[in-house]
Design an enzyme around this catalytic site. Structure first.
Site, PDB file in Angstrom:
ATOM      1  N   ASP A  49      -3.192 -10.501 -28.187  1.00 25.16           N
ATOM      2  CA  ASP A  49      -3.729 -11.289 -27.400  1.00 25.16           C
ATOM      3  C   ASP A  49      -5.014 -11.408 -26.916  1.00 25.16           C
ATOM      4  O   ASP A  49      -5.974 -10.878 -27.778  1.00 25.16           O
ATOM      5  CB  ASP A  49      -2.935 -10.740 -25.887  1.00 25.16           C
ATOM      6  CG  ASP A  49      -3.102  -9.099 -25.935  1.00 25.16           C
ATOM      7  OD1 ASP A  49      -3.964  -8.632 -26.501  1.00 25.16           O
ATOM      8  OD2 ASP A  49      -2.492  -8.411 -25.225  1.00 25.16           O
ATOM      9  N   ASN A  80       3.058  -1.152 -16.288  1.00 23.98           N
ATOM     10  CA  ASN A  80       4.412  -1.852 -15.856  1.00 23.98           C
ATOM     11  C   ASN A  80       5.450  -2.380 -17.085  1.00 23.98           C
ATOM     12  O   ASN A  80       6.342  -2.943 -16.631  1.00 23.98           O
ATOM     13  CB  ASN A  80       3.981  -2.977 -15.126  1.00 23.98           C
ATOM     14  CG  ASN A  80       3.024  -4.136 -15.829  1.00 23.98           C
ATOM     15  OD1 ASN A  80       3.071  -3.800 -17.048  1.00 23.98           O
ATOM     16  ND2 ASN A  80       2.673  -5.012 -15.161  1.00 23.98           N
ATOM     17  N   HIS A 104       4.571  -3.773 -19.703  1.00 26.93           N
ATOM     18  CA  HIS A 104       4.123  -4.911 -20.637  1.00 26.93           C
ATOM     19  C   HIS A 104       3.829  -4.471 -22.021  1.00 26.93           C
ATOM     20  O   HIS A 104       3.609  -3.280 -22.239  1.00 26.93           O
ATOM     21  CB  HIS A 104       3.043  -5.668 -19.852  1.00 26.93           C
ATOM     22  CG  HIS A 104       1.747  -5.307 -20.123  1.00 26.93           C
ATOM     23  ND1 HIS A 104       0.798  -5.314 -19.102  1.00 26.93           N
ATOM     24  CD2 HIS A 104       0.972  -4.590 -20.982  1.00 26.93           C
ATOM     25  CE1 HIS A 104      -0.182  -4.732 -19.258  1.00 26.93           C
ATOM     26  NE2 HIS A 104      -0.242  -4.358 -20.520  1.00 26.93           N
ATOM     27  N   GLU A 164       3.853  -9.813 -19.099  1.00 30.04           N
ATOM     28  CA  GLU A 164       3.891  -9.150 -17.843  1.00 30.04           C
ATOM     29  C   GLU A 164       5.332  -9.299 -17.540  1.00 30.04           C
ATOM     30  O   GLU A 164       6.227  -9.931 -18.013  1.00 30.04           O
ATOM     31  CB  GLU A 164       3.113  -9.527 -16.763  1.00 30.04           C
ATOM     32  CG  GLU A 164       1.699  -9.681 -17.484  1.00 30.04           C
ATOM     33  CD  GLU A 164       1.244  -8.255 -16.783  1.00 30.04           C
ATOM     34  OE1 GLU A 164       1.605  -7.164 -17.015  1.00 30.04           O
ATOM     35  OE2 GLU A 164      -0.150  -8.291 -16.277  1.00 30.04           O
TER      36      GLU A 164
HETATM   37  C1  GLP Z   1      -3.619  -4.013 -22.286  1.00 30.06           C
HETATM   38  C2  GLP Z   1      -3.074  -4.827 -23.834  1.00 30.06           C
HETATM   39  C3  GLP Z   1      -1.895  -4.043 -24.029  1.00 30.06           C
HETATM   40  C4  GLP Z   1      -2.041  -2.697 -24.128  1.00 30.06           C
HETATM   41  C5  GLP Z   1      -1.955  -2.298 -22.756  1.00 30.06           C
HETATM   42  C6  GLP Z   1      -2.533  -0.833 -22.555  1.00 30.06           C
HETATM   43  O1  GLP Z   1      -2.998  -4.557 -21.267  1.00 30.06           O
HETATM   44  N1  GLP Z   1      -3.031  -6.356 -23.668  1.00 30.06           N
HETATM   45  O2  GLP Z   1      -1.674  -4.436 -25.616  1.00 30.06           O
HETATM   46  O3  GLP Z   1      -0.840  -2.032 -24.550  1.00 30.06           O
HETATM   47  O4  GLP Z   1      -3.226  -2.856 -22.013  1.00 30.06           O
HETATM   48  O5  GLP Z   1      -3.580  -0.191 -22.542  1.00 30.06           O
HETATM   49  P1  GLP Z   1      -4.197   1.129 -22.588  1.00 30.06           P
HETATM   50  O6  GLP Z   1      -4.192   1.785 -23.852  1.00 30.06           O
HETATM   51  O7  GLP Z   1      -5.698   1.295 -22.223  1.00 30.06           O
HETATM   52  O8  GLP Z   1      -3.474   2.072 -21.627  1.00 30.06           O
END
Ligand code: GLP
Length: 260
Positions: free
Chosen positions: A66, A134, A136, A141
């Site tokens: 993304d 959440n 995702h 989302e």
């Molecule tokens: C972001 C990314 C996800 C990732 C998530 C968790 O929103 N788009 O791909 O898995 O955050 O992030 P973290 O590892 O900082 O908890």
């Protein structure tokens, strides 16, 4: 799903590093699906160390999940900058073989270009995934279609708050992102999810044991035949069938030892 439980976050991350490195060692021209977020930073450190020990990325191709809409690739908070900083600038991968949706053009065009590149070079051999609080995956989302393709998604307030820590004072994360779709992710040959910390325990439970529902996008991974989930004790804390996962891994280890 294969659920691999580790006592510590370090051990869960080391497992992820070893799996990615083994994929690349077995298939030097592998197509790797990459993820961003705090969870992945030590994973990329581990891959850089593996590169110093001889692992080459020269023939690999990568697809990132993304990118924020509105951020050019050279913006400090873009995921292109994240990937350069945490991995690409430290290994022997050519920029032309690294694919990240563009955040600085029309999102529909960025999504179409990304899907076309994936169709030309894919499928992904191993997709690395983190997990949002959440549930995702990528930026899919809750309410994302479980058959979705790469497209623009509006970010939830909780996701923007969770990611605000990566932005400077007075800056806020963009309101939307172009993300690989859930249907797109499910076309990967194999998927590796890494989640650490008690804050992810609810999302992990939804992903592994919950019903398949757009309320928890990661639950769609239950429909994929080759998913490995690496967890530390905190992230695994709410799993009801934890004893079963432990026994299954124990049996697997014994069989591997017998076969060796
Ligand atoms: C972001 C990314 C996800 C990732 C998530 C968790 O929103 N788009 O791909 O898995 O955050 O992030 P973290 O590892 O900082 O908890």
């Amino acid at each position: 799903m294969r659920i691999v439980l580790h006592d510590t976050a370090e051990a869960a991350r080391a497992f992820a590093v070893a799996r990615i490195a083994a994929t690349l060692a077995a298939k030097p021209d592998a197509v790797l699906g990459l993820a961003t977020g705090g969870t992945m930073e030590p994973v990329y450190e581990g891959l850089i160390a593996a590169h110093r020990d001889g692992l080459s990325f020269a023939r690999a191709t990568t697809f990132n999940l993304d990118e924020y809409v509105g951020l050019a690739g050279d913006h400090p908070q873009s995921y292109r900058t994240y990937m350069r900083h945490h991995l690409f600038d430290h290994v022997d991968i050519a920029a032309a073989r690294t694919h990240i949706p563009r955040g600085d053009i029309d999102p529909a065009e960025a999504a179409a270009a990304f899907e076309a590149a994936l169709a030309a070079s894919g499928p992904v051999d191993l997709q690395l995934l983190g997990l949002g609080h959440n549930g995702h995956i990528g930026f899919n989302e809750p309410s994302s279609s479980l058959a979705s393709r790469t497209r623009e998604k509006t970010l939830t307030r909780s996701t923007r708050e969770a990611n605000a820590r990566f932005f400077g004072a007075g800056e806020t994360p963009p309101h939307s992102a172009v993300t690989m779709g859930i249907g797109t992710i499910l076309e990967s040959r194999a998927i590796l999810v890494l989640a650490v910390g008690a804050a992810k325990a609810g999302a992990v439970r939804g992903m592994v044991e919950g019903p398949v529902t757009a309320r928890c996008p990661a639950s769609a991974l239950q429909m994929h035949p080759d998913v490995t989930v690496a967890l530390d004790a905190g992230a695994a804390a709410e799993l009801e069938l934890i004893d079963h996962y432990r026994e299954a891994e124990e049996l697997r280890r014994r069989r591997e030892a017998d076969a060796a």
